[in-house]
Write a protein that holds these residues in place. Structure first.
Motif, PDB file in Angstrom:
ATOM      1  N   LEU A   3       0.868  -1.177   0.000  1.00  0.00           N
ATOM      2  CA  LEU A   3       0.000   0.000   0.000  1.00  0.00           C
ATOM      3  C   LEU A   3       0.901   1.223   0.000  1.00  0.00           C
ATOM      4  O   LEU A   3       1.264   1.746   1.037  1.00  0.00           O
ATOM      5  CB  LEU A   3      -0.921  -0.003   1.231  1.00  0.00           C
ATOM      6  CG  LEU A   3      -1.873  -1.174   1.359  1.00  0.00           C
ATOM      7  CD1 LEU A   3      -2.562  -1.153   2.709  1.00  0.00           C
ATOM      8  CD2 LEU A   3      -2.889  -1.177   0.256  1.00  0.00           C
ATOM      9  N   SER A   4       1.284   1.644  -1.192  1.00  0.00           N
ATOM     10  CA  SER A   4       2.241   2.741  -1.311  1.00  0.00           C
ATOM     11  C   SER A   4       1.589   4.095  -1.016  1.00  0.00           C
ATOM     12  O   SER A   4       0.418   4.309  -1.284  1.00  0.00           O
ATOM     13  CB  SER A   4       2.864   2.750  -2.705  1.00  0.00           C
ATOM     14  OG  SER A   4       1.852   2.873  -3.662  1.00  0.00           O
ATOM     15  N   SER A   5       2.374   4.981  -0.458  1.00  0.00           N
ATOM     16  CA  SER A   5       1.996   6.370  -0.145  1.00  0.00           C
ATOM     17  C   SER A   5       0.676   6.490   0.626  1.00  0.00           C
ATOM     18  O   SER A   5      -0.153   7.330   0.334  1.00  0.00           O
ATOM     19  CB  SER A   5       1.955   7.226  -1.417  1.00  0.00           C
ATOM     20  OG  SER A   5       0.895   6.837  -2.242  1.00  0.00           O
ATOM     21  N   ILE A   6       0.490   5.600   1.593  1.00  0.00           N
ATOM     22  CA  ILE A   6      -0.692   5.639   2.442  1.00  0.00           C
ATOM     23  C   ILE A   6      -0.224   5.836   3.876  1.00  0.00           C
ATOM     24  O   ILE A   6       0.848   5.386   4.253  1.00  0.00           O
ATOM     25  CB  ILE A   6      -1.527   4.350   2.286  1.00  0.00           C
ATOM     26  CG1 ILE A   6      -2.121   4.319   0.888  1.00  0.00           C
ATOM     27  CG2 ILE A   6      -2.621   4.258   3.327  1.00  0.00           C
ATOM     28  CD1 ILE A   6      -2.946   3.121   0.574  1.00  0.00           C
ATOM     29  N   ASN A   7      -1.046   6.480   4.662  1.00  0.00           N
ATOM     30  CA  ASN A   7      -0.760   6.738   6.058  1.00  0.00           C
ATOM     31  C   ASN A   7      -0.204   5.481   6.732  1.00  0.00           C
ATOM     32  O   ASN A   7      -0.846   4.431   6.706  1.00  0.00           O
ATOM     33  CB  ASN A   7      -2.063   7.195   6.730  1.00  0.00           C
ATOM     34  CG  ASN A   7      -1.911   7.479   8.197  1.00  0.00           C
ATOM     35  OD1 ASN A   7      -1.141   6.847   8.902  1.00  0.00           O
ATOM     36  ND2 ASN A   7      -2.669   8.447   8.666  1.00  0.00           N
ATOM     37  N   PRO A   8       0.973   5.563   7.354  1.00  0.00           N
ATOM     38  CA  PRO A   8       1.584   4.369   7.958  1.00  0.00           C
ATOM     39  C   PRO A   8       0.749   3.752   9.092  1.00  0.00           C
ATOM     40  O   PRO A   8       0.767   2.538   9.285  1.00  0.00           O
ATOM     41  CB  PRO A   8       2.925   4.860   8.495  1.00  0.00           C
ATOM     42  CG  PRO A   8       2.981   6.316   8.289  1.00  0.00           C
ATOM     43  CD  PRO A   8       1.827   6.733   7.449  1.00  0.00           C
ATOM     44  N   ILE A   9       0.005   4.569   9.822  1.00  0.00           N
ATOM     45  CA  ILE A   9      -0.836   4.036  10.902  1.00  0.00           C
ATOM     46  C   ILE A   9      -1.969   3.201  10.304  1.00  0.00           C
ATOM     47  O   ILE A   9      -2.252   2.099  10.764  1.00  0.00           O
ATOM     48  CB  ILE A   9      -1.384   5.173  11.797  1.00  0.00           C
ATOM     49  CG1 ILE A   9      -0.219   5.853  12.512  1.00  0.00           C
ATOM     50  CG2 ILE A   9      -2.402   4.638  12.793  1.00  0.00           C
ATOM     51  CD1 ILE A   9      -0.574   7.137  13.220  1.00  0.00           C
ATOM     52  N   GLU A  10      -2.610   3.719   9.245  1.00  0.00           N
ATOM     53  CA  GLU A  10      -3.667   2.963   8.565  1.00  0.00           C
ATOM     54  C   GLU A  10      -3.109   1.666   7.988  1.00  0.00           C
ATOM     55  O   GLU A  10      -3.743   0.622   8.077  1.00  0.00           O
ATOM     56  CB  GLU A  10      -4.255   3.773   7.417  1.00  0.00           C
ATOM     57  CG  GLU A  10      -5.203   4.858   7.816  1.00  0.00           C
ATOM     58  CD  GLU A  10      -5.799   5.520   6.582  1.00  0.00           C
ATOM     59  OE1 GLU A  10      -5.028   6.060   5.765  1.00  0.00           O
ATOM     60  OE2 GLU A  10      -7.020   5.470   6.445  1.00  0.00           O
ATOM     61  N   THR A  11      -1.941   1.764   7.391  1.00  0.00           N
ATOM     62  CA  THR A  11      -1.313   0.590   6.783  1.00  0.00           C
ATOM     63  C   THR A  11      -1.054  -0.472   7.847  1.00  0.00           C
ATOM     64  O   THR A  11      -1.316  -1.658   7.627  1.00  0.00           O
ATOM     65  CB  THR A  11      -0.005   0.982   6.079  1.00  0.00           C
ATOM     66  OG1 THR A  11      -0.292   1.986   5.109  1.00  0.00           O
ATOM     67  CG2 THR A  11       0.635  -0.197   5.388  1.00  0.00           C
ATOM     68  N   LYS A  12      -0.571  -0.040   8.994  1.00  0.00           N
ATOM     69  CA  LYS A  12      -0.291  -0.985  10.086  1.00  0.00           C
ATOM     70  C   LYS A  12      -1.585  -1.650  10.559  1.00  0.00           C
ATOM     71  O   LYS A  12      -1.633  -2.866  10.747  1.00  0.00           O
ATOM     72  CB  LYS A  12       0.391  -0.250  11.238  1.00  0.00           C
ATOM     73  CG  LYS A  12       0.876  -1.160  12.330  1.00  0.00           C
ATOM     74  CD  LYS A  12       1.650  -0.387  13.383  1.00  0.00           C
ATOM     75  CE  LYS A  12       2.161  -1.329  14.465  1.00  0.00           C
ATOM     76  NZ  LYS A  12       2.959  -0.643  15.469  1.00  0.00           N
ATOM     77  N   ILE A  13      -2.644  -0.865  10.726  1.00  0.00           N
ATOM     78  CA  ILE A  13      -3.934  -1.396  11.168  1.00  0.00           C
ATOM     79  C   ILE A  13      -4.466  -2.412  10.164  1.00  0.00           C
ATOM     80  O   ILE A  13      -4.831  -3.535  10.523  1.00  0.00           O
ATOM     81  CB  ILE A  13      -4.972  -0.261  11.374  1.00  0.00           C
ATOM     82  CG1 ILE A  13      -4.600   0.605  12.569  1.00  0.00           C
ATOM     83  CG2 ILE A  13      -6.385  -0.825  11.530  1.00  0.00           C
ATOM     84  CD1 ILE A  13      -5.399   1.901  12.671  1.00  0.00           C
ATOM     85  N   ILE A  14      -4.508  -2.025   8.904  1.00  0.00           N
ATOM     86  CA  ILE A  14      -5.114  -2.889   7.891  1.00  0.00           C
ATOM     87  C   ILE A  14      -4.271  -4.146   7.654  1.00  0.00           C
ATOM     88  O   ILE A  14      -4.814  -5.235   7.439  1.00  0.00           O
ATOM     89  CB  ILE A  14      -5.421  -2.112   6.580  1.00  0.00           C
ATOM     90  CG1 ILE A  14      -6.571  -2.790   5.837  1.00  0.00           C
ATOM     91  CG2 ILE A  14      -4.212  -1.972   5.690  1.00  0.00           C
ATOM     92  CD1 ILE A  14      -7.878  -2.759   6.534  1.00  0.00           C
ATOM     93  N   ARG A  64     -14.984   5.431  10.922  1.00  0.00           N
ATOM     94  CA  ARG A  64     -14.227   6.442  10.168  1.00  0.00           C
ATOM     95  C   ARG A  64     -12.730   6.430  10.512  1.00  0.00           C
ATOM     96  O   ARG A  64     -12.098   7.468  10.629  1.00  0.00           O
ATOM     97  CB  ARG A  64     -14.818   7.824  10.379  1.00  0.00           C
ATOM     98  CG  ARG A  64     -16.305   7.885  10.088  1.00  0.00           C
ATOM     99  CD  ARG A  64     -16.612   8.966   9.095  1.00  0.00           C
ATOM    100  NE  ARG A  64     -18.040   9.073   8.888  1.00  0.00           N
ATOM    101  CZ  ARG A  64     -18.645   8.662   7.779  1.00  0.00           C
ATOM    102  NH1 ARG A  64     -17.967   8.153   6.815  1.00  0.00           N
ATOM    103  NH2 ARG A  64     -19.942   8.807   7.631  1.00  0.00           N
ATOM    104  N   ILE A  65     -12.195   5.224  10.681  1.00  0.00           N
ATOM    105  CA  ILE A  65     -10.780   5.058  10.989  1.00  0.00           C
ATOM    106  C   ILE A  65      -9.951   4.984   9.704  1.00  0.00           C
ATOM    107  O   ILE A  65      -8.830   5.450   9.660  1.00  0.00           O
ATOM    108  CB  ILE A  65     -10.560   3.800  11.860  1.00  0.00           C
ATOM    109  CG1 ILE A  65     -11.179   4.022  13.240  1.00  0.00           C
ATOM    110  CG2 ILE A  65      -9.096   3.436  11.973  1.00  0.00           C
ATOM    111  CD1 ILE A  65     -11.187   2.799  14.124  1.00  0.00           C
ATOM    112  N   LEU A  66     -10.535   4.396   8.658  1.00  0.00           N
ATOM    113  CA  LEU A  66      -9.821   4.230   7.390  1.00  0.00           C
ATOM    114  C   LEU A  66     -10.187   5.341   6.412  1.00  0.00           C
ATOM    115  O   LEU A  66     -11.331   5.777   6.367  1.00  0.00           O
ATOM    116  CB  LEU A  66     -10.140   2.872   6.772  1.00  0.00           C
ATOM    117  CG  LEU A  66      -9.772   1.643   7.608  1.00  0.00           C
ATOM    118  CD1 LEU A  66     -10.188   0.374   6.879  1.00  0.00           C
ATOM    119  CD2 LEU A  66      -8.286   1.613   7.924  1.00  0.00           C
ATOM    120  N   SER A  67      -9.219   5.722   5.627  1.00  0.00           N
ATOM    121  CA  SER A  67      -9.432   6.777   4.628  1.00  0.00           C
ATOM    122  C   SER A  67      -9.964   6.195   3.322  1.00  0.00           C
ATOM    123  O   SER A  67      -9.882   4.989   3.083  1.00  0.00           O
ATOM    124  CB  SER A  67      -8.115   7.502   4.357  1.00  0.00           C
ATOM    125  OG  SER A  67      -7.213   6.616   3.713  1.00  0.00           O
TER     126      SER A  67
END
Length: 160
Positions: A3-14, A64-67
């Motif tokens: 998941l390139s250029s995405i918020n690192p916190i969201e990436t970690k969660i997902i 509304r945690i994920l963008s």
């Protein structure tokens, strides 16, 4: 998952969410080799598919945690079921178990499975029988328990 250029916190969660669900899929697949009841194993996969997609749907639409960006990435990488998520946004289809319980005709889904028939109008012969392919007893809005379909293995506790 990349998941390139995405918020690192969201990436970690997902990534954590997807990892956990993948472990559950593997567990089902391993048990399938030991058990002879293939139908139940397919039902387990349908239910797990619903649970994974519903968890991600709720993270996006309700909490509304994920963008939008990460959702688009999940869809483009085919990591979530785009059609199922789309159906859940329609009135009367909020807890539908699977796209296999419907026939999509243009923009409007058409019920094709017994699990889409409300329990209150079913005959005694079909009242608590699951769909033979999916394993869902009822995913008709209003029949669910805590916003979820009633599956073949849902524990139903009667109040006294």
């Amino acid at each position: 998952m990349q998941l390139s250029s995405i918020n690192p916190i969201e990436t970690k969660i997902i990534n954590k969410v997807l990892h956990i669900f993948n472990l559950h899929y593997k567990k089902i697949m391993l048990s399938e080799n030991r058990e002879n009841n293939t139908k139940i194993n397919f039902w387990k996969i349908y239910r797990l598919h619903w649970e994974k997609n519903r968890f991600i749907f709720d993270l996006f639409y309700k909490k509304r945690i994920l963008s939008t960006k990460i959702m688009k990435s999940l869809i483009s990488n085919e990591l979530i079921d785009k059609e199922l998520l789309k159906i859940w946004t329609l009135k009367g289809y909020e807890i539908v178990c699977s796209t296999n319980a419907l026939k999509i005709a243009g923009e409007a889904p058409i019920n094709t499975s017994i699990c889409r028939v409300p329990l209150t109008i079913r005959s005694r012969k079909t009242y608590l029988f699951p769909d033979s392919k999916i394993g869902c007893i009822s995913c008709s809005s209003g029949d669910g328990i805590k916003g979820k379909p009633i599956w073949w293995n849902t524990k139903i506790i009667r109040s006294k």
